[in-house]
Write a protein that holds these residues in place. Structure first.
Motif, PDB file in Angstrom:
ATOM      1  N   ALA A 153      61.473  32.047 140.983  1.00  0.00           N
ATOM      2  CA  ALA A 153      62.716  32.070 141.755  1.00  0.00           C
ATOM      3  C   ALA A 153      63.085  30.678 142.255  1.00  0.00           C
ATOM      4  CB  ALA A 153      62.581  33.017 142.937  1.00  0.00           C
ATOM      5  N   ASP A 154      64.389  30.461 142.406  1.00  0.00           N
ATOM      6  CA  ASP A 154      64.906  29.263 143.055  1.00  0.00           C
ATOM      7  C   ASP A 154      64.950  29.571 144.553  1.00  0.00           C
ATOM      8  OD1 ASP A 154      66.623  27.332 144.174  1.00  0.00           O
ATOM      9  OD2 ASP A 154      67.449  26.919 142.179  1.00  0.00           O
ATOM     10  N   LYS A 155      63.944  29.046 145.299  1.00  0.00           N
ATOM     11  CA  LYS A 155      63.670  29.557 146.648  1.00  0.00           C
ATOM     12  C   LYS A 155      64.876  29.505 147.583  1.00  0.00           C
ATOM     13  CE  LYS A 155      59.138  30.361 146.336  1.00  0.00           C
ATOM     14  NZ  LYS A 155      59.057  30.021 144.898  1.00  0.00           N
ATOM     15  N   VAL A 156      65.553  28.360 147.657  1.00  0.00           N
ATOM     16  CA  VAL A 156      66.619  28.197 148.654  1.00  0.00           C
ATOM     17  C   VAL A 156      67.751  29.192 148.397  1.00  0.00           C
ATOM     18  CG1 VAL A 156      68.274  26.593 149.635  1.00  0.00           C
ATOM     19  CG2 VAL A 156      66.033  25.778 148.910  1.00  0.00           C
ATOM     20  N   ILE A 157      68.223  29.216 147.145  1.00  0.00           N
ATOM     21  CA  ILE A 157      69.340  30.101 146.825  1.00  0.00           C
ATOM     22  C   ILE A 157      68.910  31.551 146.949  1.00  0.00           C
ATOM     23  CG2 ILE A 157      70.955  30.739 145.001  1.00  0.00           C
ATOM     24  CD1 ILE A 157      70.896  27.882 144.106  1.00  0.00           C
ATOM     25  N   TYR A 158      67.653  31.814 146.600  1.00  0.00           N
ATOM     26  CA  TYR A 158      67.114  33.167 146.717  1.00  0.00           C
ATOM     27  C   TYR A 158      67.209  33.648 148.165  1.00  0.00           C
ATOM     28  CZ  TYR A 158      63.646  36.899 146.234  1.00  0.00           C
ATOM     29  OH  TYR A 158      62.997  38.096 146.219  1.00  0.00           O
ATOM     30  N   PHE A 159      66.992  32.729 149.130  1.00  0.00           N
ATOM     31  CA  PHE A 159      67.090  33.105 150.544  1.00  0.00           C
ATOM     32  C   PHE A 159      68.538  33.233 150.989  1.00  0.00           C
ATOM     33  CE2 PHE A 159      62.634  32.252 151.133  1.00  0.00           C
ATOM     34  CZ  PHE A 159      62.317  33.073 152.190  1.00  0.00           C
ATOM     35  N   ILE A 160      69.404  32.352 150.466  1.00  0.00           N
ATOM     36  CA  ILE A 160      70.779  32.314 150.969  1.00  0.00           C
ATOM     37  C   ILE A 160      71.607  33.498 150.475  1.00  0.00           C
ATOM     38  CG2 ILE A 160      72.939  31.003 150.820  1.00  0.00           C
ATOM     39  CD1 ILE A 160      71.314  28.507 151.015  1.00  0.00           C
ATOM     40  N   ALA A 161      71.340  33.962 149.229  1.00  0.00           N
ATOM     41  CA  ALA A 161      72.201  34.968 148.598  1.00  0.00           C
ATOM     42  C   ALA A 161      72.428  36.219 149.461  1.00  0.00           C
ATOM     43  CB  ALA A 161      71.657  35.335 147.227  1.00  0.00           C
ATOM     44  N   PRO A 162      71.369  36.878 149.977  1.00  0.00           N
ATOM     45  CA  PRO A 162      71.655  38.064 150.797  1.00  0.00           C
ATOM     46  C   PRO A 162      72.413  37.740 152.068  1.00  0.00           C
ATOM     47  CG  PRO A 162      69.310  37.561 150.821  1.00  0.00           C
ATOM     48  CD  PRO A 162      69.922  36.676 149.798  1.00  0.00           C
ATOM     49  N   VAL A 163      72.198  36.523 152.612  1.00  0.00           N
ATOM     50  CA  VAL A 163      72.935  36.129 153.820  1.00  0.00           C
ATOM     51  C   VAL A 163      74.423  36.053 153.511  1.00  0.00           C
ATOM     52  CG1 VAL A 163      73.214  34.321 155.533  1.00  0.00           C
ATOM     53  CG2 VAL A 163      70.945  34.884 154.697  1.00  0.00           C
ATOM     54  N   ILE A 164      74.775  35.467 152.346  1.00  0.00           N
ATOM     55  CA  ILE A 164      76.194  35.381 151.969  1.00  0.00           C
ATOM     56  C   ILE A 164      76.787  36.775 151.857  1.00  0.00           C
ATOM     57  CG2 ILE A 164      77.790  34.687 150.154  1.00  0.00           C
ATOM     58  CD1 ILE A 164      75.941  32.450 149.448  1.00  0.00           C
ATOM     59  N   SER A 165      76.083  37.662 151.146  1.00  0.00           N
ATOM     60  CA  SER A 165      76.603  39.014 150.950  1.00  0.00           C
ATOM     61  C   SER A 165      76.880  39.700 152.278  1.00  0.00           C
ATOM     62  CB  SER A 165      75.599  39.853 150.160  1.00  0.00           C
ATOM     63  OG  SER A 165      75.893  39.789 148.804  1.00  0.00           O
ATOM     64  N   ALA A 166      75.871  39.702 153.164  1.00  0.00           N
ATOM     65  CA  ALA A 166      76.000  40.445 154.418  1.00  0.00           C
ATOM     66  C   ALA A 166      77.066  39.817 155.314  1.00  0.00           C
ATOM     67  CB  ALA A 166      74.660  40.478 155.136  1.00  0.00           C
ATOM     68  N   THR A 167      77.082  38.472 155.407  1.00  0.00           N
ATOM     69  CA  THR A 167      78.026  37.809 156.303  1.00  0.00           C
ATOM     70  C   THR A 167      79.467  38.098 155.896  1.00  0.00           C
ATOM     71  OG1 THR A 167      76.402  36.057 156.484  1.00  0.00           O
ATOM     72  CG2 THR A 167      78.572  35.607 157.358  1.00  0.00           C
ATOM     73  N   CYS A 168      79.746  37.978 154.584  1.00  0.00           N
ATOM     74  CA  CYS A 168      81.114  38.227 154.126  1.00  0.00           C
ATOM     75  C   CYS A 168      81.517  39.671 154.386  1.00  0.00           C
ATOM     76  CB  CYS A 168      81.237  37.911 152.640  1.00  0.00           C
ATOM     77  SG  CYS A 168      81.041  36.178 152.309  1.00  0.00           S
ATOM     78  N   ALA A 169      80.554  40.593 154.199  1.00  0.00           N
ATOM     79  CA  ALA A 169      80.869  41.998 154.425  1.00  0.00           C
ATOM     80  C   ALA A 169      81.273  42.223 155.880  1.00  0.00           C
ATOM     81  CB  ALA A 169      79.675  42.865 154.062  1.00  0.00           C
ATOM     82  N   PHE A 170      80.535  41.589 156.814  1.00  0.00           N
ATOM     83  CA  PHE A 170      80.865  41.756 158.237  1.00  0.00           C
ATOM     84  C   PHE A 170      82.235  41.175 158.544  1.00  0.00           C
ATOM     85  CE2 PHE A 170      76.246  42.244 159.209  1.00  0.00           C
ATOM     86  CZ  PHE A 170      76.365  43.424 159.911  1.00  0.00           C
ATOM     87  N   THR A 171      82.509  39.968 158.015  1.00  0.00           N
ATOM     88  CA  THR A 171      83.714  39.240 158.410  1.00  0.00           C
ATOM     89  C   THR A 171      84.986  40.012 158.051  1.00  0.00           C
ATOM     90  OG1 THR A 171      82.470  37.276 157.883  1.00  0.00           O
ATOM     91  CG2 THR A 171      84.796  36.984 158.315  1.00  0.00           C
TER      92      THR A 171
END
Lengths: 444, 121
Positions: A80-98
């Motif tokens: 896995a590409d560690k950094v992007i692997y961590f960021i991806a779920p954050v992007i999904s959830a944040t956009c969903a909330f906004t």
């Protein structure tokens, strides 16, 4: 009292903060509720009891599942590409909330002595904000699939990105008709525009027909409903997570709370498109006819109840589809999106625009007929000149295919599709007709 | 005291981001850690994982084509929005302009259809 854009500029900061926190908590609770609701409804449709152990009648099942997930082991694949692997779920959830910030829940009410609308905020381009958030959410899915360093997630991520952008075009086009009718992109103004219905008298019974755009703009509503299912990756369009082909799709390599965030984002997106559907097509928080007989139906906190009821109805349809329809094939799915939804949408928009221009503007009769004639001419021209694809060569017959086999191929069994009679049938025939020993068989 | 109506959107964004970041970072701390070699492999239903070149490997060009088509139609949609909002003010002039614009995009659409750009296989 209907809120206007001015209402939101006058909000005090702590009221805005309360509303932001309220929507956040409401979204979490609605997600927990929806997961349980879905499991129960699907179970009933499959004649099963569904979750019924945790809490009263099993309604705390999703809460316990959610609490369990952070305490599970987190496994990150070596590739896995560690950094992007961590960021991806954050992007999904944040956009969903906004996206939920601009959904109207109700009219102006009084909270702690302050007059404020039951909506976090509203801007002149509210619907664009929702669409932008859902587009940005795709990044989470694509990056998750790419960063996992695994085959199935990569395929799932690509599939879902292609699917979501294809159906986003259809979704975006279906909303154009709503903007045309309401003359606004602000969600509260669109809701207000659907407020007053037409008085209808049917069989001597007077009632107010809903001024909903779902009725006035039925084709747009149907296209929106279809593309909303495609956009949220729900069955029958759940190809990115097709279990039989791709394990879990883009989130195969995710575990523990990162998986929970994707799950959360998926359900919030589902709630968001349902809420947007309610706002744009089903009259938002306005009560419909039988309820409007009571004069207080559209005041105070009651509209929030009507709003939530409509959202739950939309969610029920989502779940119903999942329980009823089998998954589509990917090429059929993409063909439907690009070759049916988009052209139908564009033609419908032009048709609606022409009708409205003819209705509103005071044109001379000659201009009017020229316009109608030009429209008919264009339709006929397109129908005549529409490029038909190359005719496929007729498939070679079986004998030609066999003859075309190279020398030294394996011998073929007879391909006459004759099924040998089953021994059981032969025996039954023999039992019914006792053998006639007296006559010579060669005579028969 | 008043502020831009966009601020609450940003506030909800920040709240969501904080929640997501918090839960992503808390999970490795509270969860158990019992690693072994097989767990760290890419999951392919138990068989040896396909070796992957750096960057995810190759994928069908169809996806790229879909993305390009998406840009064309998304821009068309974006042009349609302001037109739709001020439709009543523009009247007949707006309608003729939009017919010309959609017609232009339709020619490209018909071309892509004819060349098989919309067929998935």
């Amino acid at each position: 009292m209907d809120p206007t854009l001015q209402t939101f500029e006058n909000d005090v900061w702590w009221i805005a903060l309360i509303k932001v926190l309220g929507v956040f908590v409401l979204l979490l609770l609605l997600t927990l509720f929806t997961i349980n609701y879905e499991r129960k409804v699907v179970a009933r449709m499959a004649v099963r009891p569904g979750p019924n152990q945790v809490g009263p009648k099993g309604w705390l099942q999703s809460l316990t599942d959610g609490l369990k997930l952070p305490f599970k082991e987190e496994i990150i694949p070596r590739t896995a590409d560690k950094v992007i692997y961590f960021i991806a779920p954050v992007i999904s959830a944040t956009c969903a909330f906004t996206a939920f910030a601009v959904i109207p829940f109700g009219p102006v009410v009084s909270i702690f002595g302050q007059q404020t609308a039951l909506q976090v905020t509203d801007v002149p381009v509210s619907v664009l904000v929702v669409l932008a958030c859902s587009s940005l959410g795709i990044y989470g899915v694509v990056l998750a699939g790419w960063a996992s360093g695994s085959t199935y997630p990569l395929l799932g991520g690509l599939r879902s990105s292609a699917q979501m952008i294809s159906y986003e075009v259809a979704m975006g086009l279906s909303i154009v008709a709503v903007f045309m009718m309401s003359g606004s992109m602000s969600t509260s103004e669109i809701v207000a525009a659907q407020g007053d219905g037409r008085e209808v008298s049917l069989f001597g019974l007077d009632f107010t027909a809903p001024g909903w755009y779902a009725v006035l703009l039925a084709p747009s509503f149907v296209i929106y409903a279809i593309s909303a299912v495609g956009e949220t990756n729900r069955a029958p369009f759940d190809l990115p997570e097709a279990e039989s082909e791709l394990v879990g799709g883009f989130h195969t390599e995710y575990s523990s709370f990162k998986f929970a965030l994707f799950f959360l984002a998926e359900y919030i997106n589902m709630i968001t498109v349902s809420a947007l559907c309610t706002t744009l097509f089903l009259g938002g928080w306005h009560a419909t006819w039988p309820i409007t007989l009571w004069s207080g139906a559209n005041t105070g906190w009651w509209p929030m109840l009507w709003f939530l009821a409509k959202v739950l109805l939309c969610l029920f349809v989502f779940i119903w589809l999942r329980a009823t329809l089998p998954r589509m094939r990917y090429d059929q799915f993409m063909r439907f999106g690009w070759k049916v939804l988009i052209p139908v949408n564009l033609v419908w928009i032009l048709l609606l625009a022409t009708v409205r221009v003819l209705q509103t503007s005071d044109l001379e009769a000659q201009t009017r007929f020229t316009l109608i004639g030009a429209a008919v001419l264009v339709v006929v021209l397109v129908a005549v000149l529409w490029p038909s694809g190359k005719k496929a060569a007729p498939a070679p017959s079986l004998a030609e295919q066999i003859a075309a086999r190279p020398q030294g191929s394996f011998p073929l069994p007879p391909l006459d599709l004759q099924v040998p009679p089953s021994p059981r049938v032969a025996r039954q025939v023999a039992e019914r007709q006792p053998a006639d020993v007296s006559s010579d068989r060669s005579e028969v | 005291m008043s502020f831009s109506p966009y601020v609450p959107i940003v506030a909800l964004f920040v709240l969501g981001a904080l929640f997501a970041l918090f839960s992503v970072s808390i999970a490795p701390i509270v969860g158990p850690k019992r690693y072994n070699r097989a767990k760290l492999d890419a999951y392919e239903c138990g068989i040896e994982p396909t070796p992957q070149p750096v960057g995810g490997g190759r994928f069908p060009v169809k996806f790229y084509l879909t993305a390009m088509l998406f840009i064309v139609f998304d821009i068309e949609t974006i042009f349609l929005y302001p037109w739709a909002v001020s439709f009543d003010a523009l009247g007949l002039f707006g309608l003729v302009e939009m017919v010309l614009f959609i017609g232009t995009v339709f020619i490209a659409y018909a071309y892509v259809w004819r060349r098989g750009g919309l067929n998935w296989d």
